[in-house]
Design an enzyme around this catalytic site. Structure first.
Site, mmCIF file in Angstrom:
data_model
loop_
_atom_site.group_PDB
_atom_site.id
_atom_site.type_symbol
_atom_site.label_atom_id
_atom_site.label_comp_id
_atom_site.label_asym_id
_atom_site.label_seq_id
_atom_site.Cartn_x
_atom_site.Cartn_y
_atom_site.Cartn_z
ATOM 1 N N HIS A 143 0.850 -1.192 0.000
ATOM 2 C CA HIS A 143 0.000 0.000 0.000
ATOM 3 C C HIS A 143 0.893 1.253 0.000
ATOM 4 C CE1 HIS A 143 -3.948 -1.948 1.726
ATOM 5 N NE2 HIS A 143 -3.481 -2.574 0.656
ATOM 6 N N GLU A 192 1.061 3.883 1.855
ATOM 7 C CA GLU A 192 1.637 4.311 3.142
ATOM 8 C C GLU A 192 2.845 3.458 3.523
ATOM 9 O OE1 GLU A 192 -1.471 3.471 2.364
ATOM 10 O OE2 GLU A 192 -2.929 4.230 3.797
ATOM 11 N N CYS A 195 -5.965 1.815 5.883
ATOM 12 C CA CYS A 195 -6.587 0.579 6.370
ATOM 13 C C CYS A 195 -5.968 0.208 7.725
ATOM 14 C CB CYS A 195 -6.400 -0.549 5.350
ATOM 15 S SG CYS A 195 -4.721 -1.227 5.275
ATOM 16 N N CYS A 245 -2.155 -0.399 7.522
ATOM 17 C CA CYS A 245 -1.363 0.829 7.388
ATOM 18 C C CYS A 245 -1.436 1.676 8.657
ATOM 19 C CB CYS A 245 -1.823 1.613 6.164
ATOM 20 S SG CYS A 245 -1.401 0.760 4.624
#
Lengths: 150, 150
Positions: free
Chosen positions: A52, A54, A82, A85
């Site tokens: 992801h 991040e 999420c 993260c």
């Protein structure tokens, strides 16, 4: 620099994901005004559910920072992180978390949102929502609209 | 194979971390009885706060599996995953999560533990605790005891 400047840089990352047909989310890590980590969602490209925006921005920032504890660093991300993260943000000691738009997927519940807000607070992460909200939301809406057509 | 066989493989990973002076946690991903991903905590070695055993095992498993959705795969881990790793486990679609010992760090609250249990349930991850609990706990206790002496 204004918050909107760095969020715009995160948005540029999101557009890179969009061009690769990845869910368009981007992030940057900022230390003393300087961007030390950038990332955009690459889940499909890298065949890695942890890739992801991040996570990739945090990992790059740690290499540039010379330590994994990102003391006094801020993270800008176009969409609400999420759970994975959020955990990485707390683990990395990020100071301020600046979020563009709230999570738009139905699979993310209000219960999760509330947990995250408490979790950030308990771990001294300052959170704000709404920087370039319309732009951050628009790219996601366009992506999912195009996805439904495919 | 018994659960204890795979947990012992996760423990072998934990001992690799121990030898590198990393917090000794290990994990393996199992598909149809075969180990397709292994990992041990490498936070300090890789200068990466996301390099937890579970994340590394999941990433390796996805490369071997040929897709990031680890359908019908189980994850064995020596200690209860943190919030980041819990998110990665849900994101990766792991079916069963087999945990050795509960989280032993004071920074992890009962509130977080309860959230994780709900979160796994909401996302159809079956969780069990206590496989080789004493062995999984012992290596952590020894590590932290030695750390306090240093």
């Amino acid at each position: 620099m204004e918050k909107s400047f760095y969020m715009n840089e995160a948005l540029k990352e999101a557009y890179k994901a969009y061009d690769k047909k990845e869910t368009p989310i981007g992030a940057v890590v900022v230390k003393d005004g300087e961007i030390i980590g950038r990332g955009h969602n690459l889940t499909e490209t890298l065949n890695d559910c942890t890739a992801h925006a991040e996570i990739l921005a945090i990992r790059q920032a740690a290499q540039n920072f010379g330590g994994w504890r990102l003391i006094n660093c801020d993270l800008y991300v176009t969409m609400e992180p999420c759970i994975m993260c959020s955990g990485a943000i707390v683990n990395s000691r990020i100071k301020k978390l600046i979020i563009g738009t709230k999570h738009i997927k139905n699979s993310y519940t209000e219960k999760q949102h509330e947990f995250k807000i408490d979790y950030y607070q308990d771990n001294n992460v300052e959170v704000s929502f709404g920087t370039l909200k319309d732009e951050c939301s628009k790219i996601l809406q366009e992506f999912f609209k195009a996805l439904r057509k495919r």
